[in-house]
Design a protein around this motif. Sequence first.
Motif, PDB file in Angstrom:
ATOM      1  N   THR A 127      -0.916 -11.735  -2.314  1.00  0.00           N
ATOM      2  CA  THR A 127       0.009 -10.731  -1.775  1.00  0.00           C
ATOM      3  C   THR A 127      -0.406 -10.280  -0.387  1.00  0.00           C
ATOM      4  O   THR A 127       0.442  -9.984   0.458  1.00  0.00           O
ATOM      5  N   LYS A 169       6.936  -9.424   3.645  1.00  0.00           N
ATOM      6  CA  LYS A 169       7.781  -8.721   2.682  1.00  0.00           C
ATOM      7  C   LYS A 169       8.868  -9.640   2.136  1.00  0.00           C
ATOM      8  O   LYS A 169       9.210  -9.571   0.949  1.00  0.00           O
ATOM      9  N   LYS A 223       1.824   4.395   1.329  1.00  0.00           N
ATOM     10  CA  LYS A 223       3.150   4.456   0.729  1.00  0.00           C
ATOM     11  C   LYS A 223       4.167   4.778   1.813  1.00  0.00           C
ATOM     12  O   LYS A 223       3.873   5.481   2.776  1.00  0.00           O
ATOM     13  N   ASP A 264       4.351   0.087  -0.065  1.00  0.00           N
ATOM     14  CA  ASP A 264       4.211  -1.133   0.728  1.00  0.00           C
ATOM     15  C   ASP A 264       3.127  -1.986   0.077  1.00  0.00           C
ATOM     16  O   ASP A 264       1.937  -1.856   0.384  1.00  0.00           O
ATOM     17  N   HIS A 265       3.554  -2.858  -0.838  1.00  0.00           N
ATOM     18  CA  HIS A 265       2.594  -3.639  -1.600  1.00  0.00           C
ATOM     19  C   HIS A 265       1.767  -4.566  -0.710  1.00  0.00           C
ATOM     20  O   HIS A 265       0.583  -4.804  -0.988  1.00  0.00           O
ATOM     21  N   ASN A 266       2.372  -5.107   0.341  1.00  0.00           N
ATOM     22  CA  ASN A 266       1.644  -6.021   1.215  1.00  0.00           C
ATOM     23  C   ASN A 266       0.464  -5.327   1.882  1.00  0.00           C
ATOM     24  O   ASN A 266      -0.652  -5.845   1.902  1.00  0.00           O
ATOM     25  N   MET A 294      -2.250  -4.364  -0.730  1.00  0.00           N
ATOM     26  CA  MET A 294      -3.068  -5.499  -1.143  1.00  0.00           C
ATOM     27  C   MET A 294      -3.979  -5.964  -0.012  1.00  0.00           C
ATOM     28  O   MET A 294      -5.104  -6.419  -0.263  1.00  0.00           O
TER      29      MET A 294
END
Length: 269
Positions: free
Chosen positions: A28, A33, A227, A233-235, A238
């Motif tokens: 990830t 995105k 956040k 914002d997972h990218n 990670m």
Amino acid sequence: MTKRILLYAALVAGAFISVFPYLLVVLTAFKTKAQLNSTEPWLPGLPPTLDNLGQILGGDFPRYILNTLVMTVLLTLGQLAFTTFAAYAFARLNFRGRDVLFWLYVATMMVPSAVTMIPLFLIMRELDLVNTWYGLLAPYILGTPYGIFLMRQFFKGLPAGLEEAARIDGAGPLTVLVRILLPLCKPAIGTLTIITVISSWNSFLWPLIITSGDGTKVITVAIAALKVGIGVDHNLMMAGGLIALVPMVAIFIFFQKYIVRSVVLTGLK
């Protein structure tokens, strides 16, 4: 033969389950995105991107890494020093109520750390130590019950004749500890160092409660704060997690024998 095959299959499955979350972090962190939404989580994004890492490292994240490093070093040095002195006193010095005091202290390990967070915060607030380095370090720099228990068990396993011979030659308790016993305690000290470094680097709840400014924010709190609006914002999270994970993986690879020893050491002494 069949039992061995089943055993290895179970071990491989367990290892995969353990490693899979870390694999997702790596994959990830190198996805855009668009790739995150268009590919399966366990598949790499092609072509991989370094934009997430660049965005993280281009902001205040290096400062948070430095804060975490400083906190980890100070906590490790403090815990090693105070834990060693306390463990030596409980193992070698005779004073009234020694064993009762020791087991009462060790019994605090059964109290969840979350239970003590609010009382600790109230104490730090009354001392005007909220959002300061003193407040961040004070509750844990003087040692932990597990660390004292670990070192005490190791001290008790050393031959008493060494200490008696040193005292016959006129050595005091401090000299006996520093010059006679500590050189023999390198395995226990190494184990305690690794445990303290890992727990300090990964500490989250107390830094989240006691700190609020960038001057004392650590890496775990910074990652949790990544956040955007009502989403996450997972990218970037990670990517931050990958940066935080790399030092711990390196420590595990190079010092894994001490980590394994930490599990069995207290049972052997």
